[in-house]
Design a protein around this motif. Structure first.
Motif, PDB file in Angstrom:
ATOM      1  N   GLU A 116       2.922 -30.792  13.060  1.00  0.00           N
ATOM      2  CA  GLU A 116       4.297 -30.370  13.334  1.00  0.00           C
ATOM      3  C   GLU A 116       4.940 -29.781  12.080  1.00  0.00           C
ATOM      4  OE1 GLU A 116       7.261 -32.666  15.605  1.00  0.00           O
ATOM      5  OE2 GLU A 116       5.581 -33.984  16.147  1.00  0.00           O
ATOM      6  N   TYR A 117       4.709 -30.419  10.941  1.00  0.00           N
ATOM      7  CA  TYR A 117       5.254 -29.942   9.673  1.00  0.00           C
ATOM      8  C   TYR A 117       4.658 -28.581   9.326  1.00  0.00           C
ATOM      9  CZ  TYR A 117       5.850 -29.524   4.620  1.00  0.00           C
ATOM     10  OH  TYR A 117       6.134 -29.062   3.368  1.00  0.00           O
ATOM     11  N   LYS A 118       3.343 -28.483   9.433  1.00  0.00           N
ATOM     12  CA  LYS A 118       2.650 -27.257   9.042  1.00  0.00           C
ATOM     13  C   LYS A 118       3.102 -26.057   9.875  1.00  0.00           C
ATOM     14  CE  LYS A 118      -2.005 -25.465   8.308  1.00  0.00           C
ATOM     15  NZ  LYS A 118      -3.437 -25.753   8.402  1.00  0.00           N
ATOM     16  N   PHE A 119       3.281 -26.264  11.171  1.00  0.00           N
ATOM     17  CA  PHE A 119       3.628 -25.158  12.068  1.00  0.00           C
ATOM     18  C   PHE A 119       5.110 -25.141  12.436  1.00  0.00           C
ATOM     19  CE2 PHE A 119      -0.941 -25.777  12.761  1.00  0.00           C
ATOM     20  CZ  PHE A 119      -1.373 -24.493  12.449  1.00  0.00           C
ATOM     21  N   PHE A 120       5.931 -25.812  11.653  1.00  0.00           N
ATOM     22  CA  PHE A 120       7.356 -25.887  11.935  1.00  0.00           C
ATOM     23  C   PHE A 120       7.997 -24.509  11.867  1.00  0.00           C
ATOM     24  CE2 PHE A 120      11.815 -26.484  10.966  1.00  0.00           C
ATOM     25  CZ  PHE A 120      12.177 -27.466  11.873  1.00  0.00           C
ATOM     26  N   ARG A 121       8.790 -24.188  12.873  1.00  0.00           N
ATOM     27  CA  ARG A 121       9.534 -22.932  12.928  1.00  0.00           C
ATOM     28  C   ARG A 121      10.905 -23.205  13.532  1.00  0.00           C
ATOM     29  NH1 ARG A 121       6.277 -21.755   9.878  1.00  0.00           N
ATOM     30  NH2 ARG A 121       4.492 -20.421  10.095  1.00  0.00           N
ATOM     31  N   ILE A 122      11.873 -22.376  13.181  1.00  0.00           N
ATOM     32  CA  ILE A 122      13.183 -22.477  13.796  1.00  0.00           C
ATOM     33  C   ILE A 122      13.077 -21.895  15.201  1.00  0.00           C
ATOM     34  CG2 ILE A 122      13.986 -20.257  12.868  1.00  0.00           C
ATOM     35  CD1 ILE A 122      16.780 -21.642  12.567  1.00  0.00           C
ATOM     36  N   LYS A 123      13.719 -22.542  16.144  1.00  0.00           N
ATOM     37  CA  LYS A 123      13.717 -22.065  17.526  1.00  0.00           C
ATOM     38  C   LYS A 123      14.744 -20.959  17.661  1.00  0.00           C
ATOM     39  CE  LYS A 123      12.271 -26.545  19.283  1.00  0.00           C
ATOM     40  NZ  LYS A 123      12.667 -27.731  20.055  1.00  0.00           N
ATOM     41  N   GLY A 124      14.525 -20.053  18.584  1.00  0.00           N
ATOM     42  CA  GLY A 124      15.373 -18.876  18.737  1.00  0.00           C
ATOM     43  C   GLY A 124      16.852 -19.166  18.882  1.00  0.00           C
ATOM     44  N   ASP A 125      17.202 -20.164  19.672  1.00  0.00           N
ATOM     45  CA  ASP A 125      18.609 -20.473  19.926  1.00  0.00           C
ATOM     46  C   ASP A 125      19.111 -21.673  19.124  1.00  0.00           C
ATOM     47  OD1 ASP A 125      17.019 -22.319  21.214  1.00  0.00           O
ATOM     48  OD2 ASP A 125      18.294 -22.451  22.990  1.00  0.00           O
ATOM     49  N   GLU A 126      18.370 -22.076  18.113  1.00  0.00           N
ATOM     50  CA  GLU A 126      18.687 -23.285  17.345  1.00  0.00           C
ATOM     51  C   GLU A 126      19.569 -22.956  16.138  1.00  0.00           C
ATOM     52  OE1 GLU A 126      15.961 -27.076  16.199  1.00  0.00           O
ATOM     53  OE2 GLU A 126      15.179 -25.144  15.533  1.00  0.00           O
ATOM     54  N   SER A 127      20.568 -23.789  15.916  1.00  0.00           N
ATOM     55  CA  SER A 127      21.416 -23.607  14.727  1.00  0.00           C
ATOM     56  C   SER A 127      20.645 -24.097  13.503  1.00  0.00           C
ATOM     57  CB  SER A 127      22.719 -24.405  14.870  1.00  0.00           C
ATOM     58  OG  SER A 127      22.459 -25.793  14.765  1.00  0.00           O
ATOM     59  N   ILE A 128      21.096 -23.668  12.329  1.00  0.00           N
ATOM     60  CA  ILE A 128      20.480 -24.097  11.078  1.00  0.00           C
ATOM     61  C   ILE A 128      20.581 -25.623  10.953  1.00  0.00           C
ATOM     62  CG2 ILE A 128      20.582 -23.940   8.552  1.00  0.00           C
ATOM     63  CD1 ILE A 128      19.608 -21.367   9.853  1.00  0.00           C
ATOM     64  N   GLN A 129      21.742 -26.169  11.321  1.00  0.00           N
ATOM     65  CA  GLN A 129      21.955 -27.621  11.238  1.00  0.00           C
ATOM     66  C   GLN A 129      20.979 -28.375  12.154  1.00  0.00           C
ATOM     67  OE1 GLN A 129      23.963 -29.401   9.120  1.00  0.00           O
ATOM     68  NE2 GLN A 129      22.841 -31.130   9.947  1.00  0.00           N
ATOM     69  N   ASP A 130      20.808 -27.895  13.387  1.00  0.00           N
ATOM     70  CA  ASP A 130      19.882 -28.543  14.325  1.00  0.00           C
ATOM     71  C   ASP A 130      18.440 -28.440  13.825  1.00  0.00           C
ATOM     72  OD1 ASP A 130      21.969 -29.254  15.944  1.00  0.00           O
ATOM     73  OD2 ASP A 130      21.670 -27.621  17.382  1.00  0.00           O
ATOM     74  N   MET A 131      18.096 -27.281  13.266  1.00  0.00           N
ATOM     75  CA  MET A 131      16.748 -27.090  12.718  1.00  0.00           C
ATOM     76  C   MET A 131      16.518 -28.052  11.561  1.00  0.00           C
ATOM     77  SD  MET A 131      15.012 -25.375   9.872  1.00  0.00           S
ATOM     78  CE  MET A 131      16.436 -24.593   9.215  1.00  0.00           C
TER      79      MET A 131
END
Length: 153
Positions: free
Chosen positions: A100-115
């Motif tokens: 999960e850490y290695k492939f972690f990406r921000i989701k399209g509709d996700e805020s910076i805080q949520d990410m």
């Protein structure tokens, strides 16, 4: 501070059991309560205090899993197994979280805080299982997954 250290020793190592040799053939058995000296009574008291601290820190569901434990060490080991699992399960959790850490990406509709909250949760779980992500690597990973302004993802 010294008492805290002594209580932690009782949790990790278990209480000292005062024994005596009796019978023929000689057999080692625990001493009866009447045979305890002041030093041993204080050791028993430390085990009770350590048990109380552990029990006060858990919920009713967890209590059912440890209610039959006689020592603070038994309680601690039961809680470790319940939360971390056996070694194989623990390693599987570490492997899953590392992926999960290695492939972690921000989701399209996700805020910076949520990410950041989601990422911190992964880091904290890894830390609780004994895998430490350095602050330097933490920051590098966060910066690498942030969206570039003006660039479509």
């Amino acid at each position: 501070m010294a008492e805290d250290s002594e209580l932690w020793d009782v949790i990790c190592e278990g209480p000292f059991v005062l024994t005596k040799t009796s019978g023929d053939p000689a057999v080692t058995v625990p001493k009866t309560r009447k045979e305890f000296n002041d030093v041993y009574l204080k050791a028993i008291e430390k085990n009770f205090r350590a048990k109380k601290i552990l029990v006060c820190g858990i919920g009713p569901d967890e209590y059912n899993g440890i209610s039959a434990c006689q020592s603070a060490k038994e309680i601690w080991e039961a809680l470790q197994t319940a939360h971390e699992g056996i070694t194989q399960v623990k390693q599987s959790k570490i492997d899953m979280l590392t992926i999960e850490y290695k492939f972690f990406r921000i989701k399209g509709d996700e805020s910076i805080q949520d990410m950041h909250t989601r990422f911190t949760s992964i880091i904290n779980e890894l830390h609780s299982l004994g895998e430490i992500i350095t602050r330097k690597n933490f920051v590098r990973k966060i910066v690498s997954v942030l969206p570039v302004p003006g660039k479509a993802n």
